[in-house]
Scaffold this motif. Structure first.
Motif, short mmCIF file in Angstrom:
data_model
loop_
_atom_site.label_atom_id
_atom_site.label_comp_id
_atom_site.label_asym_id
_atom_site.label_seq_id
_atom_site.Cartn_x
_atom_site.Cartn_y
_atom_site.Cartn_z
N CYS A 160 10.05 -18.57 -104.72
CA CYS A 160 10.97 -17.49 -104.36
C CYS A 160 10.69 -16.22 -105.16
O CYS A 160 10.80 -15.09 -104.63
N GLU A 161 10.32 -16.38 -106.42
CA GLU A 161 10.03 -15.21 -107.26
C GLU A 161 8.85 -14.39 -106.73
O GLU A 161 8.78 -13.18 -106.95
N ARG A 162 7.94 -15.05 -106.03
CA ARG A 162 6.74 -14.37 -105.52
C ARG A 162 6.94 -13.72 -104.16
O ARG A 162 6.04 -13.04 -103.65
N HIS A 163 8.09 -13.94 -103.55
CA HIS A 163 8.29 -13.48 -102.17
C HIS A 163 8.84 -12.06 -102.13
O HIS A 163 9.76 -11.71 -102.87
N ARG A 164 8.28 -11.25 -101.25
CA ARG A 164 8.79 -9.91 -100.98
C ARG A 164 9.64 -9.98 -99.72
O ARG A 164 9.14 -10.22 -98.62
N HIS B 37 2.53 -22.61 -98.18
CA HIS B 37 1.26 -22.45 -98.88
C HIS B 37 1.48 -22.12 -100.36
O HIS B 37 0.87 -22.72 -101.24
N THR B 38 2.39 -21.19 -100.61
CA THR B 38 2.62 -20.75 -101.98
C THR B 38 3.21 -21.86 -102.83
O THR B 38 2.83 -22.01 -104.01
N ALA B 39 4.09 -22.65 -102.27
CA ALA B 39 4.68 -23.75 -103.03
C ALA B 39 3.62 -24.74 -103.51
O ALA B 39 3.74 -25.32 -104.59
N HIS B 40 2.58 -24.91 -102.73
CA HIS B 40 1.47 -25.77 -103.16
C HIS B 40 0.63 -25.10 -104.24
O HIS B 40 0.08 -25.78 -105.11
N THR B 41 0.55 -23.78 -104.23
CA THR B 41 -0.29 -23.10 -105.23
C THR B 41 0.36 -23.09 -106.60
O THR B 41 -0.35 -22.94 -107.61
N VAL B 42 1.68 -23.22 -106.69
CA VAL B 42 2.33 -23.25 -108.00
C VAL B 42 2.30 -24.64 -108.63
O VAL B 42 2.77 -24.84 -109.73
N ALA C 37 11.68 -23.69 -97.03
CA ALA C 37 10.31 -24.21 -96.94
C ALA C 37 9.81 -24.70 -98.29
O ALA C 37 9.19 -25.77 -98.39
N ALA C 38 10.08 -23.94 -99.35
CA ALA C 38 9.66 -24.34 -100.69
C ALA C 38 10.32 -25.65 -101.09
O ALA C 38 9.70 -26.51 -101.72
N ASN C 39 11.58 -25.81 -100.71
CA ASN C 39 12.27 -27.07 -101.02
C ASN C 39 11.64 -28.24 -100.28
O ASN C 39 11.46 -29.33 -100.86
#
Length: 352
Positions: free
Chosen positions: A316-320, A339-344, A289-291
């Protein structure tokens, strides 16, 4: 829409679905004179209905990205064999999909070039006979560029694939070598080997589509011109070999076949994929998804080319990780990662 309508009129399917419901009236108008009319559906549920429809014995799953996951599962539950051209199904959800395949007694037949090559090489290899998989990679648009130049490359540069004509997303994945990293994860789920037994080599000519090493160290390769028709045909006709009018491979014309190890500095996405695969659970879904988000950000000029692995790694570093996820866990990990990929993006924007 004009091309899609023309295809419907030419091939006259019983049922058709489109993802965007707002385009359904225009499609109906475009095929208004067709008789008989196909069943027309729209939205995610419509696509899943088509995947499970009727008495078709094989379903080709070719929807790009994680959007192809739920239709593929619908086809499995309907007992359809799969000609799998959507690698994300196994990358994101292999730990869920493989048990479903076994439960519903469904075969999965790879329809992309590399995994079809492996599948073809394995015909006649006894259980337990496979020792190693060697995935070949063209090296993408920047194969012959030094890593120091990648900070300045453009979208147009990245879309100039030397060997294959593909869609924009997969062409960028080829330029980052993420396509090969994703194929490593897919190969793990398709063929049951550990990640240490799956190797990537750069093969600029794209004539050998992949190789396998068996237990006695013999190496088997599948060769052919760069042409996606062959793996798709084999997935649909397996176990038969159908005659075709296509040009035969000429080894004299090929002349020279070369190989080299990938440059890990140039292709950090490859190592990110290995790490996600080894982490297991929901991490491959997050990577995928991040890719997808990172590639879209690059193609819409919101990050530079080197921002792609940055976005993926930070996400990926932020994922548990959830070690034994359900399908809902995987879908939630996919949503979280997008969502997280957009926040970085914000800290990256200040850097680049």
């Amino acid at each position: 829409m004009t091309l899609f309508a023309a295809q419907i009129c030419q091939f006259r399917p019983e049922i058709v679905a489109i993802a965007q419901a707002e385009k359904l009236p225009a499609l109906k108008e475009a095929i208004a004179e067709l008789d008989p009319q196909p069943i027309l559906l729209a939205g995610a549920e419509g696509v899943e209905t088509v995947a499970a429809y009727g008495d078709a014995s094989v379903v080709v799953t070719g929807i790009v990205g994680c959007a192809g996951l739920l239709p593929t599962i619908a086809a499995i539950k309907a007992g359809k064999d799969l000609a799998l051209a959507n690698k994300e199904t196994l990358i994101a959800a292999g730990c869920v999909v493989n048990p479903l395949l076994k439960h519903h007694r469904v075969r999965i037949l790879p329809a992309d070039s590399e995994h079809s090559a492996i599948f073809q090489c394995l015909q006649g290899v006894p259980p337990g006979g496979l020792r190693k998989i060697i995935l070949t990679a063209s090296g993408g648009a920047f194969r012959d560029r030094p890593v120091e130049e990648l900070a300045q490359v453009t979208i147009a540069d990245a879309l100039k694939h030397p060997n294959w004509s593909m869609g924009r997303k997969i062409t960028i994945d080829s330029a980052t070598l993420m396509n090969k990293g994703l194929e490593v994860i897919e190969a793990h789920f398709l063929f049951g080997l550990d990640y240490d037994q799956i190797q990537i080599v750069i093969h600029p000519q794209s004539i050998i589509h992949s190789l396998v090493e068996v237990q006695d160290t013999s190496v088997l390769a599948q060769m052919g011109w760069p042409d996606m028709r062959l793996p798709l045909l084999y997935a649909l006709s397996y176990p038969d070999r159908l005659p075709t009018p296509w040009k035969s491979l000429d080894l004299v014309q090929c002349a020279t076949l070369t190989f080299r190890e990938p440059d890990h500095r140039k292709y950090p996405c490859m190592q990110l994929a290995y790490a996600a695969g080894r982490a297991g659970g929901t991490m491959p879904a997050v990577l995928n998804a991040a890719n997808e988000v990172a590639v879209d950000l690059f193609l819409t000029e919101r990050i530079p080319f080197l921002g792609i692995p940055e976005v993926i790694e930070r996400t990926c570093e932020r994922h548990r990780v959830i070690d034994q996820p359900s399908l809902e866990d995987i879908l939630e990990a996919d949503r979280w990662a997008r969502h997280t990929a957009h926040t970085v993006l914000t800290p990256l924007s200040s850097v680049f």
